[in-house]
Scaffold this active site. Structure first.
Site, PDB file in Angstrom:
ATOM      1  N   TYR A   1      67.959  43.909  48.298  1.00  0.00           N
ATOM      2  CA  TYR A   1      66.592  43.379  48.147  1.00  0.00           C
ATOM      3  C   TYR A   1      65.761  44.289  47.241  1.00  0.00           C
ATOM      4  CZ  TYR A   1      61.737  42.202  49.135  1.00  0.00           C
ATOM      5  OH  TYR A   1      60.407  41.882  49.005  1.00  0.00           O
TER       6      TYR A   1
ATOM      7  N   ARG B   1      50.451  35.789  49.709  1.00  0.00           N
ATOM      8  CA  ARG B   1      50.803  35.309  51.065  1.00  0.00           C
ATOM      9  C   ARG B   1      50.840  33.790  51.129  1.00  0.00           C
ATOM     10  NH1 ARG B   1      53.282  39.698  52.977  1.00  0.00           N
ATOM     11  NH2 ARG B   1      52.027  41.535  52.521  1.00  0.00           N
TER      12      ARG B   1
ATOM     13  N   ARG C   1      62.615  42.366  39.154  1.00  0.00           N
ATOM     14  CA  ARG C   1      61.410  41.518  39.081  1.00  0.00           C
ATOM     15  C   ARG C   1      60.219  42.333  38.604  1.00  0.00           C
ATOM     16  NH1 ARG C   1      59.379  38.540  44.468  1.00  0.00           N
ATOM     17  NH2 ARG C   1      59.629  40.663  45.248  1.00  0.00           N
TER      18      ARG C   1
ATOM     19  N   GLU D   1      61.353  34.992  60.126  1.00  0.00           N
ATOM     20  CA  GLU D   1      60.368  34.764  59.058  1.00  0.00           C
ATOM     21  C   GLU D   1      60.115  33.257  58.974  1.00  0.00           C
ATOM     22  OE1 GLU D   1      60.316  37.420  55.643  1.00  0.00           O
ATOM     23  OE2 GLU D   1      60.458  35.637  54.373  1.00  0.00           O
TER      24      GLU D   1
ATOM     25  N   TYR E   1      52.485  47.709  48.513  1.00  0.00           N
ATOM     26  CA  TYR E   1      53.335  48.347  49.529  1.00  0.00           C
ATOM     27  C   TYR E   1      53.711  49.759  49.076  1.00  0.00           C
ATOM     28  CZ  TYR E   1      54.357  44.207  52.458  1.00  0.00           C
ATOM     29  OH  TYR E   1      54.283  43.153  53.320  1.00  0.00           O
TER      30      TYR E   1
HETATM   31  C1  3HB Z   1      59.276  38.650  47.955  1.00  0.00           C
HETATM   32  O1  3HB Z   1      59.732  39.778  47.758  1.00  0.00           O
HETATM   33  O2  3HB Z   1      58.923  37.894  47.022  1.00  0.00           O
HETATM   34  C2  3HB Z   1      59.127  38.131  49.338  1.00  0.00           C
HETATM   35  C3  3HB Z   1      59.842  38.649  50.358  1.00  0.00           C
HETATM   36  C4  3HB Z   1      59.683  38.096  51.618  1.00  0.00           C
HETATM   37  C5  3HB Z   1      58.819  37.091  51.888  1.00  0.00           C
HETATM   38  C6  3HB Z   1      58.103  36.596  50.863  1.00  0.00           C
HETATM   39  C7  3HB Z   1      58.274  37.095  49.565  1.00  0.00           C
HETATM   40  O3  3HB Z   1      60.421  38.553  52.636  1.00  0.00           O
END
Ligand code: 3HB
Length: 325
Positions: A134, A206, A141, A319, A193
């Site tokens: 991730y 969000r 990105r 989630e 973050y």
């Molecule tokens: C993200 O990194 O774009 C993302 C991650 C999530 C929830 C929403 C967006 O766990």
């Protein structure tokens, strides 16, 4: 442009055209594009009968196309596009290149993205350099967004683990609607973050409020978890995390937050206004408890899918994402 529910049947209603189809299925497949629109596979079903399709339709005729690795279809007002990156030992470079193509495509055709989904195999595993997949994705990105000078004001998004198949990303974009990306004052904006969550912060809103040129309004709620500030709450407690995720969504779509974001035309919404919901649960055995909590909060007429999936932080157990239509 409408999400035609989470369904098994692909034929659009009379007078409507397919813009994009996302199959939640047991196998990862290449994106196909036929005379009508792209068809994307996300490996997130456990059995064939668990599978379903997310079907995006529009009232206008659609033209499909390809741009580099991106498959798309557009109707002059809405655009659906998608890319698939094969399984790899690292993803940052490929993510950067594909995201750059997606941004180039949307902006050259005059569209603005308002909702993005990413499904990533081995999401919480380490890549070849010892970085969580991730976080590796977030690096790619972030690089492309930095190059475009985009620091914030990204649309709503989801990143969820797939059961395999590299990275699948699809997005929706519009041309002449009015888009407002919403934050949640109870949560630190993702793009702020701290470094403890990875070398590059995620970048998404969000939720996104979209008033379309046809006079319709939608709220697209991002994948939402049991996070306050930037901290995971209720560690090890799936019920507590689920209730907090729903509270976070209620806060984002509620009247106070709409007012705070100057969406004067919108009086705010409640959880019962969500018409389509996807709920991701890390441990399959937790699905019944999550279902009990969500069924009590969400309308009985909503389309709801429960998926067993990894989530962007190893300590997140559930989630929830959804759409107010
Ligand atoms: C993200 O990194 O774009 C993302 C991650 C999530 C929830 C929403 C967006 O766990």
């Amino acid at each position: 442009m409408t999400l035609h529910g989470l369904k098994d049947e692909l034929t659009p209603d009379a007078g409507r055209h397919l813009l994009g189809v996302v199959d939640f299925t047991t196998k990862s497949r290449e994106i196909t594009i036929d005379s009508s629109c792209p068809r994307v596979s996300v490996q997130l079903a456990t059995t064939i009968s668990d599978g379903f399709s997310e079907v995006w339709t529009t009232a206008r005729p659609v033209t499909p196309g390809r741009y580099g690795e991106i498959s798309y279809a557009a109707d002059g007002e809405f655009l659906f596009c998608a890319f698939h990156l094969p399984e790899s030992h690292t993803y940052a470079d490929a993510t950067e290149a594909a995201y750059a193509d997606a941004l180039a495509l949307t902006s050259s055709l005059g569209y603005r993205p308002f909702r993005i989904w990413h499904y990533i195999g081995s999401l919480n595993d380490l890549n070849a350099d010892g970085l969580e997949v991730y976080r590796d994705f977030c690096v790619g990105r972030a690089r492309v967004l930095e190059r475009h000078g985009i620091t914030h004001d990204m649309p709503a998004a989801t990143v969820i683990g797939a059961h395999g198949g590299g990275i699948v990303c699809y997005l929706l974009a519009h041309r002449s609607g009015t888009q407002v990306n919403l934050e949640n004052p109870r949560q630190v904006p993702a793009y702020h973050y701290p470094r403890q969550y990875g070398p590059k912060a995620p970048n998404f809103a969000r939720a996104t409020h979209l008033a379309t040129c046809d006079g319709a309004a939608f709220v697209y709620v991002s994948g939402t978890a049991g996070i306050l500030g930037h901290a995971t709450m209720h560690e090890g407690d799936v019920a507590g995390q689920c209730r907090l995720a729903l509270d976070n969504i209620a806060h984002v779509i509620g009247s106070g937050n709409m007012f705070a974001h100057d969406i004067g035309s919108c009086e705010g919404h409640a959880l019962t206004d969500l018409s389509t919901v996807k709920i991701y649960v890390r441990h399959r055995a937790d699905i019944p408890v999550v279902r009990e909590i969500c069924d009590a909060a969400i309308s009985g007429t909503a389309d709801v899918a429960y998926l067993n999936a990894d989530i962007c932080r190893s300590d997140l157990l559930v989630e929830v994402e959804g759409i107010v239509a």
